[in-house]
Design a protein around this motif. Structure first.
Motif, PDB file in Angstrom:
ATOM      1  N   VAL A   1      49.284  73.963  41.166  1.00  0.00           N
ATOM      2  CA  VAL A   1      49.979  73.104  40.204  1.00  0.00           C
ATOM      3  C   VAL A   1      50.077  73.795  38.845  1.00  0.00           C
ATOM      4  CG1 VAL A   1      49.860  70.918  38.939  1.00  0.00           C
ATOM      5  CG2 VAL A   1      49.416  70.958  41.395  1.00  0.00           C
ATOM      6  N   ALA A   2      48.987  74.393  38.396  1.00  0.00           N
ATOM      7  CA  ALA A   2      49.017  75.097  37.105  1.00  0.00           C
ATOM      8  C   ALA A   2      49.996  76.262  37.166  1.00  0.00           C
ATOM      9  CB  ALA A   2      47.624  75.580  36.730  1.00  0.00           C
TER      10      ALA A   2
ATOM     11  N   MET B   1      61.973  69.200  43.357  1.00  0.00           N
ATOM     12  CA  MET B   1      61.401  69.317  44.702  1.00  0.00           C
ATOM     13  C   MET B   1      60.397  70.462  44.821  1.00  0.00           C
ATOM     14  SD  MET B   1      62.136  66.719  46.168  1.00  0.00           S
ATOM     15  CE  MET B   1      61.193  67.120  47.641  1.00  0.00           C
ATOM     16  N   GLU B   2      60.650  71.546  44.110  1.00  0.00           N
ATOM     17  CA  GLU B   2      59.690  72.656  44.148  1.00  0.00           C
ATOM     18  C   GLU B   2      58.324  72.203  43.617  1.00  0.00           C
ATOM     19  OE1 GLU B   2      63.086  73.879  42.645  1.00  0.00           O
ATOM     20  OE2 GLU B   2      62.759  76.053  42.818  1.00  0.00           O
ATOM     21  N   HIS B   3      58.353  71.379  42.593  1.00  0.00           N
ATOM     22  CA  HIS B   3      57.091  70.865  42.050  1.00  0.00           C
ATOM     23  C   HIS B   3      56.441  69.888  43.027  1.00  0.00           C
ATOM     24  CE1 HIS B   3      56.682  72.170  37.704  1.00  0.00           C
ATOM     25  NE2 HIS B   3      57.807  72.741  38.074  1.00  0.00           N
ATOM     26  N   ILE B   4      57.242  68.942  43.524  1.00  0.00           N
ATOM     27  CA  ILE B   4      56.695  67.931  44.453  1.00  0.00           C
ATOM     28  C   ILE B   4      56.004  68.617  45.634  1.00  0.00           C
ATOM     29  CG2 ILE B   4      57.403  66.202  46.175  1.00  0.00           C
ATOM     30  CD1 ILE B   4      57.311  64.926  43.484  1.00  0.00           C
ATOM     31  N   GLU B   5      56.586  69.727  46.083  1.00  0.00           N
ATOM     32  CA  GLU B   5      56.020  70.405  47.251  1.00  0.00           C
ATOM     33  C   GLU B   5      54.605  70.921  47.035  1.00  0.00           C
ATOM     34  OE1 GLU B   5      59.077  73.129  48.644  1.00  0.00           O
ATOM     35  OE2 GLU B   5      60.176  71.305  49.209  1.00  0.00           O
ATOM     36  N   VAL B   6      54.227  71.229  45.787  1.00  0.00           N
ATOM     37  CA  VAL B   6      52.852  71.712  45.563  1.00  0.00           C
ATOM     38  C   VAL B   6      51.982  70.637  44.905  1.00  0.00           C
ATOM     39  CG1 VAL B   6      53.407  74.164  45.504  1.00  0.00           C
ATOM     40  CG2 VAL B   6      53.445  72.862  43.389  1.00  0.00           C
ATOM     41  N   TYR B   7      52.463  69.403  44.886  1.00  0.00           N
ATOM     42  CA  TYR B   7      51.694  68.335  44.235  1.00  0.00           C
ATOM     43  C   TYR B   7      50.785  67.572  45.201  1.00  0.00           C
ATOM     44  CZ  TYR B   7      54.053  68.858  39.680  1.00  0.00           C
ATOM     45  OH  TYR B   7      54.492  69.324  38.454  1.00  0.00           O
ATOM     46  N   GLY B   8      50.531  68.177  46.368  1.00  0.00           N
ATOM     47  CA  GLY B   8      49.571  67.583  47.294  1.00  0.00           C
ATOM     48  C   GLY B   8      50.223  66.760  48.388  1.00  0.00           C
ATOM     49  N   VAL B   9      49.372  66.221  49.257  1.00  0.00           N
ATOM     50  CA  VAL B   9      49.817  65.504  50.456  1.00  0.00           C
ATOM     51  C   VAL B   9      49.800  64.000  50.198  1.00  0.00           C
ATOM     52  CG1 VAL B   9      49.184  65.025  52.864  1.00  0.00           C
ATOM     53  CG2 VAL B   9      49.006  67.354  51.953  1.00  0.00           C
ATOM     54  N   GLY B  10      50.827  63.309  50.716  1.00  0.00           N
ATOM     55  CA  GLY B  10      50.853  61.849  50.607  1.00  0.00           C
ATOM     56  C   GLY B  10      51.769  61.345  49.522  1.00  0.00           C
ATOM     57  N   THR B  11      52.655  62.236  49.044  1.00  0.00           N
ATOM     58  CA  THR B  11      53.579  61.879  47.958  1.00  0.00           C
ATOM     59  C   THR B  11      54.415  60.651  48.294  1.00  0.00           C
ATOM     60  OG1 THR B  11      53.707  64.118  47.118  1.00  0.00           O
ATOM     61  CG2 THR B  11      55.603  62.708  46.680  1.00  0.00           C
ATOM     62  N   ASP B  12      54.962  60.613  49.513  1.00  0.00           N
ATOM     63  CA  ASP B  12      55.867  59.504  49.849  1.00  0.00           C
ATOM     64  C   ASP B  12      55.126  58.169  49.910  1.00  0.00           C
ATOM     65  OD1 ASP B  12      54.592  60.710  51.950  1.00  0.00           O
ATOM     66  OD2 ASP B  12      56.139  60.226  53.429  1.00  0.00           O
ATOM     67  N   GLU B  13      53.849  58.214  50.217  1.00  0.00           N
ATOM     68  CA  GLU B  13      53.083  56.953  50.251  1.00  0.00           C
ATOM     69  C   GLU B  13      52.657  56.502  48.858  1.00  0.00           C
ATOM     70  OE1 GLU B  13      50.648  56.809  54.389  1.00  0.00           O
ATOM     71  OE2 GLU B  13      50.007  58.327  52.946  1.00  0.00           O
ATOM     72  N   ARG B  14      52.381  57.476  47.987  1.00  0.00           N
ATOM     73  CA  ARG B  14      51.875  57.130  46.653  1.00  0.00           C
ATOM     74  C   ARG B  14      52.981  56.961  45.624  1.00  0.00           C
ATOM     75  NH1 ARG B  14      50.438  61.041  42.786  1.00  0.00           N
ATOM     76  NH2 ARG B  14      49.799  60.012  40.867  1.00  0.00           N
ATOM     77  N   LEU B  15      53.929  57.892  45.590  1.00  0.00           N
ATOM     78  CA  LEU B  15      54.968  57.831  44.554  1.00  0.00           C
ATOM     79  C   LEU B  15      56.146  56.990  45.044  1.00  0.00           C
ATOM     80  CD1 LEU B  15      54.950  61.517  43.201  1.00  0.00           C
ATOM     81  CD2 LEU B  15      53.663  59.535  42.381  1.00  0.00           C
ATOM     82  N   THR B  16      55.891  55.690  45.103  1.00  0.00           N
ATOM     83  CA  THR B  16      56.875  54.753  45.651  1.00  0.00           C
ATOM     84  C   THR B  16      57.717  54.111  44.558  1.00  0.00           C
ATOM     85  OG1 THR B  16      55.258  52.978  45.452  1.00  0.00           O
ATOM     86  CG2 THR B  16      55.355  54.136  47.574  1.00  0.00           C
ATOM     87  N   GLY B  17      57.288  54.271  43.310  1.00  0.00           N
ATOM     88  CA  GLY B  17      57.951  53.560  42.218  1.00  0.00           C
ATOM     89  C   GLY B  17      57.139  52.344  41.784  1.00  0.00           C
TER      90      GLY B  17
END
Ligand code: ADP
Ligand code: MN
Ligand code: MN
Ligand code: MN
Length: 370
Positions: free
Chosen positions: A321-322, A256-272
């Protein structure tokens, strides 16, 4: 004759920062110095205390102006010269310095979508183009709108001396990609932000917008990511496989710490779906484009190389991210090394191998399934 320096910086707009820039004419023979701007117009200050400082951190030739003109990527400082809260680069510098002995390298794949009047560039005015299939690395006729913009941007990056590595058309019509790398943790951010500025600037000429939205079109259309390829000296060395697996495992402890800095729109894009892993389910595997982290096929063969975190969205901040990548992976590797020294009697090397073995098997099993 004097020359033009385009000072570029990242503003304080939330949740996604915007790029800003302004031009300074500099006398012949002079270098671009510290400058300032009105932070109350960029979500970086209040009107009553509006001054912010532009500190040049990366310069390159300006490919869109004359031969003497330059681009000046800046970090934003407060007037007391401390990093402004919007300045994510400062923390990246700290971590890159702390873990410099790991020699972290990054290559980032920047996907983006060209939009015109709110629709993907070249899409029919109403309805949809042919479904996805022919566009990825496609060629021909009306299928590949935006190529002229991609060509202009590529040439501009090359003339600026950026470490652009390649470009390709993406799975959705009007979606494209370029890659920047391999560079250090801070440098990849400096150059990716500069390349993004060039993309925005060139898009002006064509009357389009280059969107970094993670999921510009809902439904059965691919989103846009910024796959982050990462390696350390240990991963690149002969037998680096164990370090790669250890890196994947370390990232898996801070999902979750990583997901939080991976940009906006994660739930729409990373759906599986659409070559993604669901954001809440962490996985890694060889050649697996449905995993959170993919270990490229060639890396699995060589048993050394790098890993590809596929989760960062197109609009992610490469400094952030880096920074977290280095913190997580190099931090875990340092922690492992330290107690091993203290408990040297207890054959720590053996123990470490035994621990890593199941992870290796899991990766191999995944690869076999595909
Ligand atoms: P794909 O689309 O198959 O994922 P790309 O060719 O678009 O692959 O991108 C591969 C990326 O991997 C490039 O940005 C490149 O810089 C990066 N890369 C290659 N070797 C390394 C390495 N040792 N460390 C970090 N990144 C690497
Ligand atoms: Mn790619
Ligand atoms: Mn891609
Ligand atoms: Mn990729």
């Amino acid at each position: 004759m004097a020359y033009q320096a385009e000072y570029i910086w990242i503003d304080g707009t939330k949740p996604l920062a915007l790029l800003r820039s302004k031009t300074r004419i500099i006398a012949d023979g002079k270098k671009p110095a510290i400058w300032g701007f009105d932070g109350s117009s960029t979500n970086q200050a209040t009107g009553s205390n509006s001054d912010c400082v532009l500190n040049p951190v990366f310069t390159c030739p300006d490919p869109l102006r004359g031969p003497k003109d330059i681009l000046v990527m800046c970090e934003v400082l407060n007037v007391d010269m401390t990093p402004h809260p919007s300045n994510t680069r400062a923390r990246c510098v700290q971590l890159a310095t702390k873990y410099a002995s790991f020699e972290p390298w990054f290559g980032i794949e920047q996907e983006y979508t060209l939009l015109q009047d709110g629709r993907p560039y070249g899409w029919p005015e109403s309805g949809f183009p042919e479904p996805q299939g022919p566009y990825y690395c496609g060629v021909g006729g009306s299928k590949m709108p935006g190529r002229e913009i991609v060509e202009a941007h590529t040439l501009a990056c090359m003339r600026a001396g950026l470490a652009i590595e390649g470009t390709n058309a993406e799975v959705m019509m009007a979606q494209w990609e370029f890659q920047i790398g391999v560079l250090g943790a801070v440098e990849v951010g400096d150059q990716l932000w500069t390349a993004r500025w060039l993309l925005n600037r060139i898009s002006e000429e064509f009357g389009v917008d280059a969107s970094l939205a993670a999921k510009p079109i809902k439904g059965d259309w691919n989103g846009a990511g910024a796959h982050t390829n990462f390696s350390t000296k240990q991963m690149r060395a002969n037998g680096g496989w164990d370090a790669i697996i250890a890196g994947c495992e370390a990232i898996g402890t801070r999902v979750m710490e990583h997901i939080e800095v991976y940009g906006v729109g994660t739930d729409e894009r990373l759906t599986g779906a659409h070559e993604t892993a669901h954001w809440s389910k962490f996985s890694y595997g060889t050649s697996d484009r449905g995993a959170s982290i993919r270990i490229p096929w060639a890396v699995a063969v060589d048993k050394k190389g790098w890993l590809e975190d596929r989760r960062p969205n197109a609009n992610m901040d490469p400094y952030a991210v880096a920074a977290i990548m280095v913190e997580t992976v190099c931090g875990a590797a340092s922690a492992k090394k330290a107690p091993a020294k203290v408990a040297a009697k207890k054959a720590p090397a053996k123990k470490a191998v035994a621990k890593k073995a199941p992870a290796k098997k899991a990766a191999a099993k995944k690869a076999a399934r595909r």
